[in-house]
Design a protein around this motif. Structure first.
Motif, PDB file in Angstrom:
ATOM      1  N   TYR A   1      -0.076  -1.271   0.250  1.00  0.00           N
ATOM      2  CA  TYR A   1       0.194   0.243  -0.177  1.00  0.00           C
ATOM      3  C   TYR A   1       0.816   1.552   0.171  1.00  0.00           C
ATOM      4  O   TYR A   1       0.700   2.376  -1.020  1.00  0.00           O
ATOM      5  CB  TYR A   1      -0.983   0.310   0.912  1.00  0.00           C
ATOM      6  N   LYS A   2       1.963   1.343   0.597  1.00  0.00           N
ATOM      7  CA  LYS A   2       2.929   2.120   1.004  1.00  0.00           C
ATOM      8  C   LYS A   2       4.078   1.880   1.652  1.00  0.00           C
ATOM      9  O   LYS A   2       4.247   0.756   1.821  1.00  0.00           O
ATOM     10  CB  LYS A   2       2.201   3.328   2.006  1.00  0.00           C
TER      11      LYS A   2
ATOM     12  N   GLU B   1      -1.282   8.902   9.565  1.00  0.00           N
ATOM     13  CA  GLU B   1      -2.108   9.749   8.125  1.00  0.00           C
ATOM     14  C   GLU B   1      -2.313   8.641   6.925  1.00  0.00           C
ATOM     15  O   GLU B   1      -3.715   7.963   6.819  1.00  0.00           O
ATOM     16  CB  GLU B   1      -1.385  10.871   7.067  1.00  0.00           C
ATOM     17  N   VAL B   2      -0.722   8.425   6.529  1.00  0.00           N
ATOM     18  CA  VAL B   2      -0.957   6.757   6.048  1.00  0.00           C
ATOM     19  C   VAL B   2      -2.035   5.434   6.362  1.00  0.00           C
ATOM     20  O   VAL B   2      -3.198   4.765   6.315  1.00  0.00           O
ATOM     21  CB  VAL B   2       0.127   6.068   6.221  1.00  0.00           C
TER      22      VAL B   2
ATOM     23  N   ALA C   1      -4.657   5.246   8.577  1.00  0.00           N
ATOM     24  CA  ALA C   1      -5.386   5.790   8.577  1.00  0.00           C
ATOM     25  C   ALA C   1      -6.252   5.482   7.032  1.00  0.00           C
ATOM     26  O   ALA C   1      -7.337   4.932   6.946  1.00  0.00           O
ATOM     27  CB  ALA C   1      -5.433   7.536   9.613  1.00  0.00           C
ATOM     28  N   ARG C   2      -5.560   5.915   6.393  1.00  0.00           N
ATOM     29  CA  ARG C   2      -6.327   5.578   4.689  1.00  0.00           C
ATOM     30  C   ARG C   2      -6.603   4.874   5.001  1.00  0.00           C
ATOM     31  O   ARG C   2      -6.983   3.669   4.167  1.00  0.00           O
ATOM     32  CB  ARG C   2      -5.083   6.812   3.818  1.00  0.00           C
ATOM     33  N   ALA C   3      -5.003   3.532   4.681  1.00  0.00           N
ATOM     34  CA  ALA C   3      -5.623   2.104   4.747  1.00  0.00           C
ATOM     35  C   ALA C   3      -6.016   1.522   4.971  1.00  0.00           C
ATOM     36  O   ALA C   3      -6.803   0.444   4.818  1.00  0.00           O
ATOM     37  CB  ALA C   3      -3.652   1.884   5.421  1.00  0.00           C
TER      38      ALA C   3
ATOM     39  N   ARG D   1      -8.840   3.058   6.599  1.00  0.00           N
ATOM     40  CA  ARG D   1     -10.460   3.134   5.660  1.00  0.00           C
ATOM     41  C   ARG D   1     -10.386   2.669   4.287  1.00  0.00           C
ATOM     42  O   ARG D   1     -11.713   1.544   4.268  1.00  0.00           O
ATOM     43  CB  ARG D   1     -10.097   4.572   5.170  1.00  0.00           C
ATOM     44  N   LEU D   2      -9.171   2.100   3.579  1.00  0.00           N
ATOM     45  CA  LEU D   2      -9.385   1.341   2.686  1.00  0.00           C
ATOM     46  C   LEU D   2      -9.578   0.259   2.511  1.00  0.00           C
ATOM     47  O   LEU D   2     -11.031  -0.282   2.066  1.00  0.00           O
ATOM     48  CB  LEU D   2      -7.861   1.326   1.772  1.00  0.00           C
TER      49      LEU D   2
ATOM     50  N   GLN E   1     -16.542   2.972   7.870  1.00  0.00           N
ATOM     51  CA  GLN E   1     -16.228   3.623   7.438  1.00  0.00           C
ATOM     52  C   GLN E   1     -16.448   4.196   6.206  1.00  0.00           C
ATOM     53  O   GLN E   1     -15.080   4.903   6.045  1.00  0.00           O
ATOM     54  CB  GLN E   1     -15.335   2.332   7.546  1.00  0.00           C
TER      55      GLN E   1
ATOM     56  N   THR F   1       0.297  10.022  -8.048  1.00  0.00           N
ATOM     57  CA  THR F   1       1.685   9.726  -6.880  1.00  0.00           C
ATOM     58  C   THR F   1       2.895   9.895  -7.799  1.00  0.00           C
ATOM     59  O   THR F   1       4.406  10.395  -6.458  1.00  0.00           O
ATOM     60  CB  THR F   1       0.910   9.055  -5.986  1.00  0.00           C
TER      61      THR F   1
END
Ligand code: G
Ligand code: MN
Length: 393
Positions: A115-116, A129-130, A132-134, A136-137, A147, A325
């Motif tokens: 993912y990152k 931040e990463v 939280a996004r992960a 949520r995904l 969510q 990105t």
């Protein structure tokens, strides 16, 4: 004494899991503790493991919303862990950390759908931040209503299908030019927009359609609109049309009565990298049929990472679109430059055209040109809108 978990009435009513679980893996105790502490403070339930083998066992037993792992570890390393995770839970996002950023591991991370990829020591805010996004995904992929963004929640648990129908009626397309190195127009990409009173982003629309089993309908509607653009007042010549991997199975694409087939030679089907193509049955045969019908194939969002470079093999694309990105600030970041260079080099060898999308500045464009990208798209050139507008070059 074991405390009973606090009961959340909303969670009970909708049967939603509110706890967010993250698995952290690092062979070194210090960073392991530090990362676990940052995540726990933010409210995540954290499980730690100092080796990948044990982590994989834990993963097959429990349900996690994200995995954060170091790359270089004795025995099984982070890349092998990532591959193992994919075998157990294809949905869980994996965030890889490294102390020594290297092009090979970055490519491998990309290839196996990390993912990152983050460089240690990680900045706590960035990590949160990463994460939280992960998380949520992960819950979106699992169709977890709680969510979803507020705009998507609008449709639940009210009559989702009625709203979907209304959304389809309000569906329209905007067009963004894709330009050659010499500034001449190569094509337009058709992008979905939905103009209901409540604004719905294309991503929300796709999420909603996925959850309501309406992806096929949404795709057909969008393709109908796309086909119309070949015979509009300002007819387009070549059109990139986004299609979700599951739509590849829709026979309408190959139906002589269907919307797009008669224009197939002018159509590039963009298949997003954000969803896996691995689960599509008879993929190779389907790709052959689509190509035989005249469609060209593009991989969209390369570098946003789901299946990574395996999609090159599975889809044999004519065109590859670098995810924005990778494009963003490429003039400032050497790792991105090296990644882009490896992709353009590979693509040149395979006779694949590379589109840089999401180009926003002249600096980005200049570096991307130097790095061997063939086509350019982004706000710098033009925002999505009606076709046939002037664009900047
Ligand atoms: O996943 P896909 O690449 O098809 O998504 C394209 C999305 O990106 C569209 O919604 C489009 O409006 C948006 N977009 C297009 N050009 C740019 C750009 O230069 N910058 C940003 N931030 N978004 C862009
Ligand atoms: Mn696209």
């Amino acid at each position: 004494m074991q405390l009973l978990p606090k009961l959340d009435p909303y969670a009970l009513r909708t049967n939603v899991r509110t706890e967010r679980r993250i698995l952290v893996v690092d062979d070194e105790p210090e960073p392991l503790r530090a990362i676990a502490r940052i995540l726990r403070h933010a409210g995540y339930t954290v499980t730690t493991s100092d080796d990948a083998q044990t982590a994989l066992r834990g993963l097959s037993r429990g349900h996690f919303d994200a995995v954060v792992s170091d790359i270089s570890m004795p025995g099984l390393d982070g890349i092998s862990l990532l591959r193992g995770v994919r075998g157990i839970d294809p949905e869980v996002p994996v965030i890889l950390l490294t102390g020594v950023p290297a092009i090979e591991t970055a490519m491998q991370a990309l290839d196996h759908g990390a993912y990152k990829y983050m460089v240690k020591p990680v900045n706590p805010e960035q990590l949160l931040e990463v994460a939280a996004r992960a998380v949520r995904l992960a819950s979106l992929r699992r169709g977890d209503v709680e969510q979803m963004p507020a705009s998507a929640r609008l449709f639940y648990p009210t009559d989702g299908h009625a709203t979907m129908k209304r959304a389809l009626e309000h569906l329209r397309l905007v067009f963004q030019p894709i330009v050659r190195r010499d500034g001449s127009l190569f094509a337009y990409e058709a992008l979905m927009r939905c103009s209901m009173p409540e604004t719905v982003s294309p991503d929300t629309l796709i999420e909603m359609a996925t959850n309501l089993n309406s992806l096929k309908e949404l795709g057909r509607r969008a393709r109908g609109l796309a086909a119309a653009s070949f015979s509009s007042q300002q007819p387009v010549d070549t059109l990139f049309v986004n299609i979700h991997p599951t739509e590849l199975q829709d026979d309408e694409l190959l139906d002589p009565q269907g919307a797009l087939l008669r224009h197939a030679r002018q159509v590039v089907l963009e298949i997003t990298e954000r969803a896996s193509v691995r689960n599509i049955s008879n993929l190779q045969q389907r790709m052959d049929e689509l190509r035989a019908a005249g469609y060209r194939i593009a991989i969209d969002d390369l570098g946003a990472g789901y299946s990574g470079l395996t999609s090159f093999v599975l889809l044999e694309p004519d065109i590859v679109k670098l995810d924005m990105t990778l494009v963003r600030d490429v003039h400032r970041q050497e790792v991105k430059q090296r990644l882009v260079r490896s992709v353009t080099k590979l693509c040149a060898e395979l006779d694949i055209t590379v589109v840089a999308e999401g180009v926003e500045t002249c600096e980005e464009r200049a570096v991307l040109m130097d790095l061997g990208c063939n086509l350019f798209q982004g706000y710098l050139i033009a925002r999505p809108g009606a076709p046939d507008r002037p664009y900047f070059w």
